[in-house]
Design a protein around this motif. Structure first.
Motif, short mmCIF file in Angstrom:
data_model
loop_
_atom_site.label_atom_id
_atom_site.label_comp_id
_atom_site.label_asym_id
_atom_site.label_seq_id
_atom_site.Cartn_x
_atom_site.Cartn_y
_atom_site.Cartn_z
N VAL A 589 5.51 1.04 4.56
CA VAL A 589 5.41 -0.39 4.31
C VAL A 589 6.33 -0.80 3.16
CG1 VAL A 589 3.85 -2.21 3.50
CG2 VAL A 589 3.11 -0.61 5.26
N ARG A 590 6.42 0.00 2.13
CA ARG A 590 7.24 -0.35 0.97
C ARG A 590 8.73 -0.12 1.21
NH1 ARG A 590 5.80 -1.20 -4.11
NH2 ARG A 590 7.54 0.06 -4.88
N HIS A 591 9.08 0.82 2.09
CA HIS A 591 10.50 1.15 2.29
C HIS A 591 10.82 1.17 3.78
CE1 HIS A 591 10.66 2.27 -1.97
NE2 HIS A 591 9.56 2.98 -1.76
N ALA A 607 -5.00 1.02 -2.37
CA ALA A 607 -4.61 1.95 -3.43
C ALA A 607 -5.81 2.27 -4.33
CB ALA A 607 -3.48 1.36 -4.27
N GLY A 608 -5.99 3.54 -4.62
CA GLY A 608 -7.05 3.98 -5.52
C GLY A 608 -8.44 3.86 -4.97
N ALA A 609 -8.59 3.72 -3.66
CA ALA A 609 -9.91 3.45 -3.08
C ALA A 609 -10.87 4.64 -3.09
CB ALA A 609 -9.74 2.93 -1.65
N PRO A 610 -10.45 5.89 -2.86
CA PRO A 610 -11.43 6.95 -2.64
C PRO A 610 -12.33 7.26 -3.82
CG PRO A 610 -9.28 7.60 -1.85
CD PRO A 610 -9.08 6.37 -2.66
N ASP A 611 -11.74 7.48 -5.00
CA ASP A 611 -12.56 7.89 -6.14
C ASP A 611 -11.78 7.62 -7.43
OD1 ASP A 611 -10.64 9.95 -6.29
OD2 ASP A 611 -11.88 11.29 -5.10
N ILE A 616 -6.34 7.16 -11.47
CA ILE A 616 -5.79 7.50 -12.79
C ILE A 616 -4.31 7.14 -12.88
CG2 ILE A 616 -5.32 9.41 -14.37
CD1 ILE A 616 -7.80 10.79 -13.28
N VAL A 617 -3.55 7.44 -11.83
CA VAL A 617 -2.11 7.24 -11.88
C VAL A 617 -1.73 5.77 -12.01
CG1 VAL A 617 -1.79 7.07 -9.38
CG2 VAL A 617 0.04 8.05 -10.79
N PHE A 618 -2.65 4.84 -11.67
CA PHE A 618 -2.38 3.40 -11.81
C PHE A 618 -2.67 2.89 -13.22
CE2 PHE A 618 -3.28 4.12 -7.32
CZ PHE A 618 -2.20 3.51 -6.72
N ALA A 625 -1.68 -1.52 -8.52
CA ALA A 625 -2.44 -1.06 -7.35
C ALA A 625 -2.24 -1.99 -6.16
CB ALA A 625 -3.92 -0.96 -7.71
N TRP A 626 -2.16 -3.27 -6.40
CA TRP A 626 -1.95 -4.23 -5.30
C TRP A 626 -0.58 -4.03 -4.66
CZ3 TRP A 626 1.56 -8.35 -4.90
CH2 TRP A 626 1.32 -9.23 -3.83
N ARG A 627 0.44 -3.76 -5.46
CA ARG A 627 1.78 -3.57 -4.92
C ARG A 627 1.89 -2.30 -4.09
NH1 ARG A 627 3.33 -5.16 -10.21
NH2 ARG A 627 3.99 -3.04 -10.73
N TYR A 628 1.00 -1.36 -4.33
CA TYR A 628 1.03 -0.10 -3.59
C TYR A 628 -0.06 -0.02 -2.52
CZ TYR A 628 4.59 2.22 -6.40
OH TYR A 628 5.79 2.58 -6.98
N SER A 629 -0.70 -1.12 -2.17
CA SER A 629 -1.73 -1.14 -1.13
C SER A 629 -1.13 -1.58 0.19
CB SER A 629 -2.87 -2.08 -1.52
OG SER A 629 -3.56 -1.60 -2.66
#
Length: 712
Positions: A589-591, A607-611, A616-618, A625-629
């Motif tokens: 989606v991003r590329h 992004a970051g949904a599971p746990d 952490i990386v965000f 996180a929104w830009r990577y969802s």
């Protein structure tokens, strides 16, 4: 009071006992002269019938009156030696000889040989010294081993029966037992605790240093667990094992339990700290920190950790008892102190049990790794195992190219974004599909043989590591021809884990050589070795880890420059499972100018949904996180770009988290007009799902590539 020796009738088999007391004795003078009435012998009694005449305090109890003897005239006694010269003789005194202590048994010969029937009173009236009370009856056997409580094993409730039967010691007195000081008891307990703690900690260090921890994580991740849960389960396994070893070595349960819990916390602690820091920094769409929930989490963690340690140490107690008894028996057998054939039974039984374990455990491990029927079938295709196996089907090592290390400032240009390939880079490929397009053109002439692996070490996109490991699968026929191939990129799961989960190299060889799939290049990128183990394939908020740039620029550029690839977006696909499924969708989606398709096995699309580990990386940045969802970015693509993308989504729709995530993403794709196929998997999230859906998902991908003219 003392008891008088009894006169015996020489014609009787045993002594005739008289009763001592008032009116039952004769004068010394008449007895010494041989005159006076003979004492009638009483009926003989066995030793068991004779009453005890010694009280518990040591005094002589008055016996019951004897029954009158029958009036039978006794024969004349034989002549005795001449009496001693006349001398003043004291009145006869009935003296009772002290009863032998009940704790000492006299020999039978001593009981059956008594003095003659007529014995001078002077020979039996010698006063005897007073005696002190003897030991109680229960201590009558002087050879019985009694171990003072202070010297017993702190874990064992009693000395093992085997030890009592093989060794002996004189019963210590009460003073000797109390001579063991409290200081010595404390030192024994402290020494055992120190040994238990040291053994448990050394076991934990060995597990970390020698590889069992890493192997456990690999297997758990191969089963589908994310990094955080894999570390927790591994910590509990290693901590419990450490507690068992500590309990066996030191024998102090509480010390082994605590040490096992500490080992578990050491293994999982860094993950817990990272998750805590991320939770404290969470804001906006990622939620907010809950102090009460954190306290509940910590309390639950401590209870589980030390509970597992205590349970493991407790289970080791009976094993320690049996091992100790076995060692004692073995020591006695070796020293030839026991010639009883039964003494060999325990050591032989233990040896047979060890041999049985040595034979059956490898079979059990093989069943767990490759299936319960793995030993029932000879021949056939290789089984897919959980434990990494990098061996070629023939048993030899996988051939590989020498590792290549690029400079740190590697390629920075984006691969070709042109929808039409240049004649030099991908000859013979048409951009537009024909009306008579064959959806599976590769079936006409599938290549024979096996593929090979090529391993690279590229400059890493993160701090603290000099290189990133990349494994490249080259299809059968690659080295013999000059054809160009589409490429499938996988991250962040390593090739070793894919080979663990589905035996991917053998599966690709079979599917390509039989014409099921087209020959393609597969690139497996290690994305979990940086400062953020859950890389999420993004450029981290602090710039310490640039996985997005690495995946979308560095690696594709290097592969296109060094391998015969079809360098166009439609011929570049992404693939992954779980976090890798998120990476595949997110990168596409991003590329879209780099990747045209994505295959996602049980991925998530927010992004970051599971746990907490995946957040952490965000760094708590909701905008990042929104830009990577993918669910947020797919609707924002241009219409011309949306028509070029394709997604193959494999998921069990009814599964709580992954099914919901897939439903949301497919709804977005449908509304955006982006092509996709949804594969309804029978298995939930994990490698069994990948094994079952791998062929179908990649076949859907290949058919889409055929539709857009990749194989024309």
């Amino acid at each position: 009071m003392p008891r008088a020796r009894q006169s015996q009738d020489p014609n009787r088999a045993g002594p005739a006992e008289t009763q001592s007391g008032t009116g039952m004795g004769e004068s010394a003078g008449s007895e010494s002269a041989g005159s006076g009435p003979e004492i009638a012998p009483s009926p003989r009694r066995s030793r068991k019938e004779r009453p005890e005449n010694v009280r518990a305090d040591g005094a002589t109890a008055a016996p019951a009156p004897a029954a009158p003897a029958p009036a039978v005239p006794a024969p004349a006694a034989p002549a005795l030696a001449a009496p001693a010269p006349a001398a003043p003789v004291a009145p006869a005194v009935s003296v009772t000889t002290p009863e032998p202590p009940v704790s000492v048994k006299q020999p039978h010969a001593a009981r059956s040989s008594r003095a003659p029937a007529t014995v001078p009173a002077s020979a039996v009236t010698t006063p005897l010294p007073a005696t002190e009370p003897r030991a109680p009856r229960k201590a009558k056997n002087a050879q019985t081993r009694v171990v003072p409580a202070e010297t017993r094993d702190p874990i064992l409730d009693a000395t093992p029966a085997a030890e009592r039967g093989m060794t002996s010691a004189i019963t210590p007195s009460a003073g000797e037992r109390h001579a063991v000081s409290a200081f010595r008891r404390a030192m024994l307990s402290h020494a055992g605790a120190i040994v238990a703690v040291a053994a448990a900690l050394l076991t934990g260090v060995a597990a970390l240093a020698l590889g069992p921890v890493g192997l456990s994580n690999s297997i758990l991740e191969g089963l589908g667990f994310d990094g955080g849960r894999a570390w927790l389960i591994t910590g509990l396994i290693v901590g419990g094992t450490s507690a068992v070893v500590g309990s066996l070595c030191g024998g102090v349960r509480w010390a082994a339990s605590i040490a096992g819990g500490v080992v578990c916390l050491a293994v999982f602690g860094s993950t817990f700290v990272s998750e805590t820091q991320d939770a404290m920094a969470a804001t906006g769409a990622l939620g907010t920190f809950d102090p009460l929930g954190w306290i509940e989490t910590l309390a639950a963690l401590l209870v589980v950790v030390f509970g597992v340690g205590w349970a493991s140490a407790t289970c080791a107690v009976p094993l320690r008892v049996q091992l100790r008894v076995t060692l004692i028996a073995l020591r006695e057998v070796i020293a030839a102190r026991s010639r009883d054939r039964h003494a060999w039974s325990r050591p032989v039984a233990v040896l047979l049990a060890l041999c049985l374990l040595a034979v059956t455990l490898p079979v059990a491990a093989n069943m767990f790794d490759r299936g319960g029927d793995v030993r029932m079938i000879k021949g056939g295709p290789p089984r897919q195992g959980l434990i990494p196996d990098d061996a070629a089907p023939g048993g030899g090592a996988i051939p590989s190219d020498p590792p290549v290390l690029l400079p740190t400032d590697g390629p920075s240009t984006v691969p070709s974004e042109s929808p039409h390939p240049s004649p030099t880079s991908s000859p013979g490929v048409s951009a537009a599909p024909s009306a008579t397009l064959n959806l599976e053109p590769w079936k006409a002439s599938p290549p024979a043989g096996e593929g090979r692996m090529s391993y690279l070490a590229l400059a890493s996109p993160w701090e603290g590591k000099s290189a990133s490991q990349i494994a490249i699968y080259l299809p059968p026929g690659y080295d013999a021809g000059k054809s160009r191939y589409p490429v499938v990129y996988e991250a962040p799961t390593t090739f070793s884990l894919w080979n663990t989960g589905i035996h991917v190299r053998t599966v690709l060889d079979q599917l390509i050589s039989t014409g099921v799939l087209p020959p393609s290049i597969y690139v497996f990128i290690d994305g979990g070795s940086g400062p953020y183990p859950d890389s999420e394939c993004i450029d981290s908020f602090d710039g310490k880890q640039l996985m997005d740039t690495f995946m979308s620029v560095t690696v594709p550029t290097y592969i296109d420059q060094n391998y015969r690839t079809i360098a166009r977006p439609a011929a570049r696909a992404t693939m992954g499972m779980s976090q890798g499924g998120y990476c595949a969708a997110m990168l596409t989606v991003r590329h879209p100018a780099v990747f045209g398709e994505a295959v996602s096995f049980s991925g998530y699309y927010t992004a970051g949904a599971p746990d907490a580990s995946s957040k952490i990386v965000f760094g708590g940045d909701g905008n990042l996180a929104w830009r990577y969802s993918p669910v947020a970015q797919a609707p924002l693509l241009k219409a011309s770009v949306k028509s070029t993308l394709y997604f193959a989504i494999v998921v069990q729709p009814k599964q709580a988290f992954y099914g919901t995530q897939a439903a949301s993403f497919t709804s977005v794709l449908r509304d955006a007009g982006i092509a996709y196929d949804l594969v309804d998997a029978a298995d939930p999230h994990g490698w069994p799902q990948v094994r079952a859906g791998f062929r179908q998902a990649l076949l859907l991908l290949a058919r889409h590539q055929a539709e857009v003219g990749v194989f024309a």
